[in-house]
Every structure is written in structure tokens, then in C-alpha cells.
Design an enzyme around this catalytic site. Structure first.
Site, PDB file in Angstrom:
ATOM      1  N   CYS A 141       6.547  31.916   3.317  1.00  0.00           N
ATOM      2  CA  CYS A 141       7.833  31.282   3.010  1.00  0.00           C
ATOM      3  C   CYS A 141       8.536  32.048   1.877  1.00  0.00           C
ATOM      4  O   CYS A 141       8.929  33.184   2.078  1.00  0.00           O
ATOM      5  CB  CYS A 141       7.602  29.808   2.678  1.00  0.00           C
ATOM      6  SG  CYS A 141       9.103  28.828   2.521  1.00  0.00           S
ATOM      7  N   ASP A 198      12.799  27.909  13.619  1.00  0.00           N
ATOM      8  CA  ASP A 198      13.005  27.858  12.163  1.00  0.00           C
ATOM      9  C   ASP A 198      14.485  27.622  11.886  1.00  0.00           C
ATOM     10  O   ASP A 198      15.328  28.475  12.174  1.00  0.00           O
ATOM     11  CB  ASP A 198      12.536  29.165  11.541  1.00  0.00           C
ATOM     12  CG  ASP A 198      12.413  29.095  10.028  1.00  0.00           C
ATOM     13  OD1 ASP A 198      13.217  28.389   9.396  1.00  0.00           O
ATOM     14  OD2 ASP A 198      11.512  29.748   9.486  1.00  0.00           O
ATOM     15  N   HIS A 238       9.429  26.379  11.215  1.00  0.00           N
ATOM     16  CA  HIS A 238       9.096  27.014   9.948  1.00  0.00           C
ATOM     17  C   HIS A 238       7.791  26.423   9.402  1.00  0.00           C
ATOM     18  O   HIS A 238       7.476  25.261   9.621  1.00  0.00           O
ATOM     19  CB  HIS A 238      10.233  26.780   8.951  1.00  0.00           C
ATOM     20  CG  HIS A 238      10.022  27.443   7.629  1.00  0.00           C
ATOM     21  ND1 HIS A 238      10.222  28.788   7.436  1.00  0.00           N
ATOM     22  CD2 HIS A 238       9.627  26.943   6.429  1.00  0.00           C
ATOM     23  CE1 HIS A 238       9.969  29.092   6.170  1.00  0.00           C
ATOM     24  NE2 HIS A 238       9.600  27.988   5.547  1.00  0.00           N
TER      25      HIS A 238
END
Length: 270
Positions: A141, A198, A238
Site C-alpha cells: 500500500c 482497487d 485493494h
């Protein structure tokens, strides 16, 4: 060392726990140009020196999931180290909203982060337990974005793996460049692991990075660009590797983890 972040664990399934049997694992303090900073490291209890993996934190800091990832690498025969890269600007474990976390992350200068990662390599080398000639960076991330930048920053890095790291965005004094800007400067090959669903990293930005990598590989300006690869998992969100969050997708996570290990081995980090 920061504690687990409440917002990171909200509505979470039971996370995976990796024990430290057969490992030397725990909190450390590493010297850095801007002052000492905490971190977490693990490596096998006997043998060595071991290939080095820098584990670059999520926006939630060096919380339990990141420490668990460090232990996962150690069980695979690596010296794994996660420096706490937010400590100079604040403690994410005290924050309660995503907006607060983003504000903290926005205050952390990229140049400081890259310097602190260099300090992590120096600390690992000084321990006598890490073979920094076989060094890689792996980030998740927030750390996925940093992984691309570090692969352009450190010419000694052998390989890198970026898990769903942001590829572009606003350019600020603290964050003047993004991964798409450094494709032409990559020193190490990067495996990018991305999610087709995502909402924060649109697929067109992934495609744009792939084009930038192809362009850089043709000019020969970046030795890492020609050997970098992007893998998109079309049906996952995500943070699909984050087993402490509802976004976790076990099948994709397992596949991506194995691809990561194969990638490190292919590029001499094993």
C-alpha cells in the site's frame, strides 16, 4: 514501536499469526542520519548471513500484520527488517480515521524515507547476519509506492516487490515524484502486484506505468525497467493480501506471495 492501529483492525477477520519459533525476532532501534528510529526485525536463529528483505510498512505503520510479514520472510530464510518510517512525523496507532492517516503520510518526506531505508540496510549489514549483496525491498500500500521509489534510489538493490502501491498523484514538496515518474530511473527490477477492483488505484494508471516501463526499457536508461513486471488480479480489491482486513482474498494472496518468492529467487535474493 507503534502499537496496532485501531482503524486497521476494525471489522477485521481473525488475522494469520506466524510464530517466532526458530527465529531471532523483536523490536530494534537503528541509527539514522535524522536520529534513531525504531523497527522490527527477524531472521533464523542459526546460520547466516541471510539475504536481506526490507519490509516497507502500510499507512497504518509497523503494526502486527507488518511484523507478521517480517516473521514470514524470516521463516523462509531471510533477514527481514521493517523500519518505522512515520516516527518522525507522528504515531499512526493514535489516529482514528483514514483522513488523519493520509494527513500524517502526506507530511513524511520521500527523501527522509529513502534515507531511513538506507539506514536499515546499514543496520542489517552491521549486524553480521544479513548479506546486503542480496538485498530486496517489499512494500504494501503506502509502502508499495515507496518500493518503486527505492528501486530507483538504491543501485545496490537486487529486486523489489510493490503490493498495490499508488502510482501517481499530486506532487508536493514532501512527495515530488511518484512511481510513474521514476520508471526511467529504476535500478532494480520491480514486480508490481495490483488489484483490478482497487478503487484508489485506477487500472489506467497501471497501464500508464506499463507504458513508461516499456519506453524506459527501449532507451536503456534504467536497467531495472526492462525486467520489471506487473501482475493484475482482476477480481480482487485493494489490500487483498491484508489478512487482518475484510479485503483479504486468500487465493490471490497465496498466488501473489509465491510469485514474490519466485521473483526474489530469480533475481538472486535467496
Amino acid at each position: 514501536m507503534t502499537a496496532s492501529t485501531p482503524i486497521a483492525e476494525s471489522n477485521a477477520p481473525k488475522p494469520i499469526h506466524t510464530d517466532d519459533a526458530g527465529l531471532i525476532a523483536g523490536a530494534i532501534t537503528l541509527p539514522a542520519p535524522a536520529g534513531d528510529l525504531p523497527g522490527y526485525r527477524a531472521h533464523p536463529a542459526s546460520g547466516g548471513p541471510f539475504p536481506l528483505v526490507l519490509v516497507i510498512q502500510e499507512i497504518f505503520g509497523v503494526h502486527e500484520h507488518i511484523r507478521d510479514v517480517v516473521r514470514r520472510f524470516a521463516h523462509r530464510g531471510y533477514y527481514a527488517l521493517a523500519p518505522d518510517l512515520f516516527v518522525r512525523q507522528g504515531d499512526p496507532s493514535h489516529l482514528r480515521t483514514v483522513d488523519e492517516l493520509r494527513a500524517l503520510a502526506g507530511r513524511v518526506p520521500d527523501r527522509q524515507v529513502l534515507s531511513d531505508l538506507d539506514a536499515g540496510v546499514a543496520f542489517a549489514e552491521a549486524s553480521g547476519k544479513a548479506d546486503v549483496r542480496k538485498a530486496a525491498a517489499v512494500g504494501f500500500c503506502w509502502g508499495g509506492r515507496i518500493t518503486w521509489l527505492y528501486a530507483a534510489h538504491n543501485p545496490a538493490l537486487k529486486a523489489a516487490v510493490a503490493w498495490y502501491g499508488r502510482l501517481t498523484g499530486d506532487r508536493t514538496e514532501a512527495q515530488p515524484k511518484h512511481p510513474i515518474d521514476v520508471a526511467s530511473a529504476l535500478q532494480a527490477p520491480v514486480l508490481g502486484l495490483y488489484a483490478g477492483q482497487d478503487q484508489g488505484i485506477p487500472l489506467p494508471t497501471v497501464t500508464a506505468l506499463q507504458e513508461a516501463l516499456r519506453s524506459a526499457s527501449q532507451t536503456g536508461s534504467a536497467p531495472g525497467a526492462a525486467h520489471s513486471e506487473i501482475r493484475v488480479y482482476p477480481d480482487v480489491p485493494h489490500a487483498f493480501y491484508a489478512d487482518y482486513r475484510p479485503s483479504y482474498r486468500p487465493e490471490a494472496a497465496a498466488d501473489a506471495w509465491q510469485r514474490q518468492l519466485d521473483w526474489l529467487a530469480r533475481h538472486g535474493v535467496a
